[in-house]
Design a protein around this motif. Structure first.
Motif, mmCIF file in Angstrom:
data_model
loop_
_atom_site.group_PDB
_atom_site.id
_atom_site.type_symbol
_atom_site.label_atom_id
_atom_site.label_comp_id
_atom_site.label_asym_id
_atom_site.label_seq_id
_atom_site.Cartn_x
_atom_site.Cartn_y
_atom_site.Cartn_z
ATOM 1 N N VAL A 187 -17.825 17.316 41.905
ATOM 2 C CA VAL A 187 -19.147 17.939 41.889
ATOM 3 C C VAL A 187 -19.023 19.342 41.322
ATOM 4 O O VAL A 187 -18.000 20.010 41.493
ATOM 5 C CB VAL A 187 -19.776 17.984 43.296
ATOM 6 C CG1 VAL A 187 -19.930 16.576 43.853
ATOM 7 C CG2 VAL A 187 -18.946 18.834 44.250
ATOM 8 N N ARG A 188 -20.059 19.778 40.628
ATOM 9 C CA ARG A 188 -20.082 21.138 40.088
ATOM 10 C C ARG A 188 -20.701 22.120 41.073
ATOM 11 O O ARG A 188 -20.266 23.266 41.178
ATOM 12 C CB ARG A 188 -20.856 21.167 38.768
ATOM 13 C CG ARG A 188 -20.162 20.445 37.629
ATOM 14 C CD ARG A 188 -20.920 20.673 36.327
ATOM 15 N NE ARG A 188 -20.234 20.086 35.194
ATOM 16 C CZ ARG A 188 -20.642 20.210 33.936
ATOM 17 N NH1 ARG A 188 -21.743 20.899 33.658
ATOM 18 N NH2 ARG A 188 -19.953 19.646 32.961
ATOM 19 N N THR A 189 -21.734 21.651 41.749
ATOM 20 C CA THR A 189 -22.426 22.475 42.733
ATOM 21 C C THR A 189 -22.538 21.673 44.022
ATOM 22 O O THR A 189 -22.900 20.496 43.999
ATOM 23 C CB THR A 189 -23.836 22.855 42.241
ATOM 24 O OG1 THR A 189 -23.738 23.495 40.960
ATOM 25 C CG2 THR A 189 -24.519 23.796 43.226
ATOM 26 N N VAL A 190 -22.229 22.314 45.132
ATOM 27 C CA VAL A 190 -22.277 21.623 46.418
ATOM 28 C C VAL A 190 -23.717 21.636 46.921
ATOM 29 O O VAL A 190 -24.212 22.656 47.389
ATOM 30 C CB VAL A 190 -21.342 22.287 47.445
ATOM 31 C CG1 VAL A 190 -21.378 21.508 48.767
ATOM 32 C CG2 VAL A 190 -19.921 22.348 46.912
ATOM 33 N N THR A 191 -24.378 20.489 46.808
ATOM 34 C CA THR A 191 -25.754 20.351 47.276
ATOM 35 C C THR A 191 -25.863 19.358 48.422
ATOM 36 O O THR A 191 -26.933 19.191 49.001
ATOM 37 C CB THR A 191 -26.668 19.887 46.118
ATOM 38 O OG1 THR A 191 -26.168 18.651 45.596
ATOM 39 C CG2 THR A 191 -26.702 20.936 45.010
ATOM 40 N N ALA A 192 -24.784 18.680 48.725
ATOM 41 C CA ALA A 192 -24.705 17.759 49.854
ATOM 42 C C ALA A 192 -23.281 17.846 50.394
ATOM 43 O O ALA A 192 -22.435 18.536 49.813
ATOM 44 C CB ALA A 192 -25.031 16.334 49.407
ATOM 45 N N ASP A 193 -23.007 17.172 51.494
ATOM 46 C CA ASP A 193 -21.658 17.226 52.067
ATOM 47 C C ASP A 193 -20.615 16.895 50.998
ATOM 48 O O ASP A 193 -20.757 15.921 50.252
ATOM 49 C CB ASP A 193 -21.524 16.237 53.218
ATOM 50 C CG ASP A 193 -22.298 16.673 54.456
ATOM 51 O OD1 ASP A 193 -22.886 17.762 54.421
ATOM 52 O OD2 ASP A 193 -22.303 15.912 55.438
ATOM 53 N N ALA A 194 -19.577 17.707 50.933
ATOM 54 C CA ALA A 194 -18.522 17.518 49.939
ATOM 55 C C ALA A 194 -17.180 17.788 50.602
ATOM 56 O O ALA A 194 -17.097 18.427 51.647
ATOM 57 C CB ALA A 194 -18.723 18.450 48.750
ATOM 58 N N VAL A 195 -16.128 17.282 49.980
ATOM 59 C CA VAL A 195 -14.785 17.497 50.510
ATOM 60 C C VAL A 195 -13.971 18.291 49.496
ATOM 61 O O VAL A 195 -13.971 17.987 48.304
ATOM 62 C CB VAL A 195 -14.082 16.161 50.842
ATOM 63 C CG1 VAL A 195 -13.976 15.260 49.624
ATOM 64 C CG2 VAL A 195 -12.707 16.402 51.461
ATOM 65 N N LEU A 196 -13.323 19.349 49.953
ATOM 66 C CA LEU A 196 -12.331 20.033 49.135
ATOM 67 C C LEU A 196 -10.992 19.414 49.502
ATOM 68 O O LEU A 196 -10.535 19.529 50.641
ATOM 69 C CB LEU A 196 -12.310 21.535 49.377
ATOM 70 C CG LEU A 196 -11.363 22.295 48.428
ATOM 71 C CD1 LEU A 196 -11.887 23.684 48.128
ATOM 72 C CD2 LEU A 196 -9.944 22.393 48.979
ATOM 73 N N ALA A 197 -10.398 18.714 48.551
ATOM 74 C CA ALA A 197 -9.128 18.016 48.786
ATOM 75 C C ALA A 197 -8.058 18.607 47.880
ATOM 76 O O ALA A 197 -8.346 19.006 46.748
ATOM 77 C CB ALA A 197 -9.291 16.521 48.516
ATOM 78 N N LEU A 198 -6.833 18.637 48.395
ATOM 79 C CA LEU A 198 -5.742 19.187 47.595
ATOM 80 C C LEU A 198 -4.453 18.431 47.857
ATOM 81 O O LEU A 198 -4.273 17.806 48.898
ATOM 82 C CB LEU A 198 -5.564 20.687 47.877
ATOM 83 C CG LEU A 198 -5.408 21.151 49.330
ATOM 84 C CD1 LEU A 198 -3.990 20.950 49.832
ATOM 85 C CD2 LEU A 198 -5.805 22.609 49.475
#
Length: 215
Positions: A187-198
């Motif tokens: 996603v480019r912009t967080v507009t709903a629940d998102a996960v930062l994964a690494l």
């Protein structure tokens, strides 16, 4: 990954006894994959990003063995750790697509006192690498604070994590991404629940971690 890590059965028995476990189903590799085995389960789109991009075929193996275990045991519910967020997403998608009558539950990440996510792979870290690996949870905390302050630009959030981890000489980044929690598409912009994964290497250990950015 049946044989990926050595088992300490005495330790496991103590843990299971303390948790009130009555029965353990632990088939051998030969029982799960007899001679001539040739059938696999492939979950397509949700496996293409993150670990799926750097480990081709890995999640096909995961989906296949989990499907076999579900068919053998026929559970009402199954619990998988949220630390491997992509694996959890793959299993949820497989259960939904194939109509398994199973509730899949995500278990929260358990962390050491210094923030490092618990993992069998942590045993591969030498003392210097173990100290360095704390940068992963610190980077997630930094992103969470930025997100809490209103930052929604995924590139800025990822860059904040990347700068903190890159400052650690022993760290070698595989990926850092922000994705939709269900499709795992970037996603480019967080507009709903998102996960930062690494995923980051420290020596021979490849560690994964994540944090869910909830709207």
């Amino acid at each position: 990954d049946f044989a990926a890590y050595p088992r300490d059965w005495d330790r496991d028995a103590r843990i299971m006894e303390s948790a009130g476990v009555d029965i353990v189903f632990a088939p051998s590799v030969e029982e799960m994959y007899p001679d001539g085995f040739q059938t696999t389960v492939a979950v397509s789109k949700v496996t293409q990003n993150l670990c799926g991009a750097s480990r081709p075929g890995h999640f096909e193996g995961v989906a296949t063995v989990v499907a076999k275990l579900f068919l053998c045991v026929k559970p009402h519910l199954a619990v998988f750790g949220e630390k491997d967020f992509q694996q959890l997403a793959v299993i949820k998608r497989m259960v939904r697509d194939l109509g398994f009558d199973i509730a899949v539950i995500g278990a929260p990440i358990i962390r050491e006192a210094d923030g490092l996510a618990m993992s069998s792979r942590n045993t591969y870290l030498n003392p210097d690498e173990r100290r360095a690996a704390v940068c992963l949870s610190r980077s997630l905390e930094t992103v969470q604070k930025l997100f809490g302050a209103g930052q929604r630009d995924a590139a800025i959030l990822v860059d904040a994590a990347r700068k903190l981890i890159s400052a650690e000489p022993l760290a070698r980044i595989d990926y850092i991404k922000i994705c939709d929690v269900e499709t795992l598409e970037d996603v480019r912009t967080v507009t709903a629940d998102a996960v930062l994964a690494l995923a980051v290497y420290f020596g021979k250990a490849r560690l994964i971690d994540n944090i869910v950015l909830r709207m």
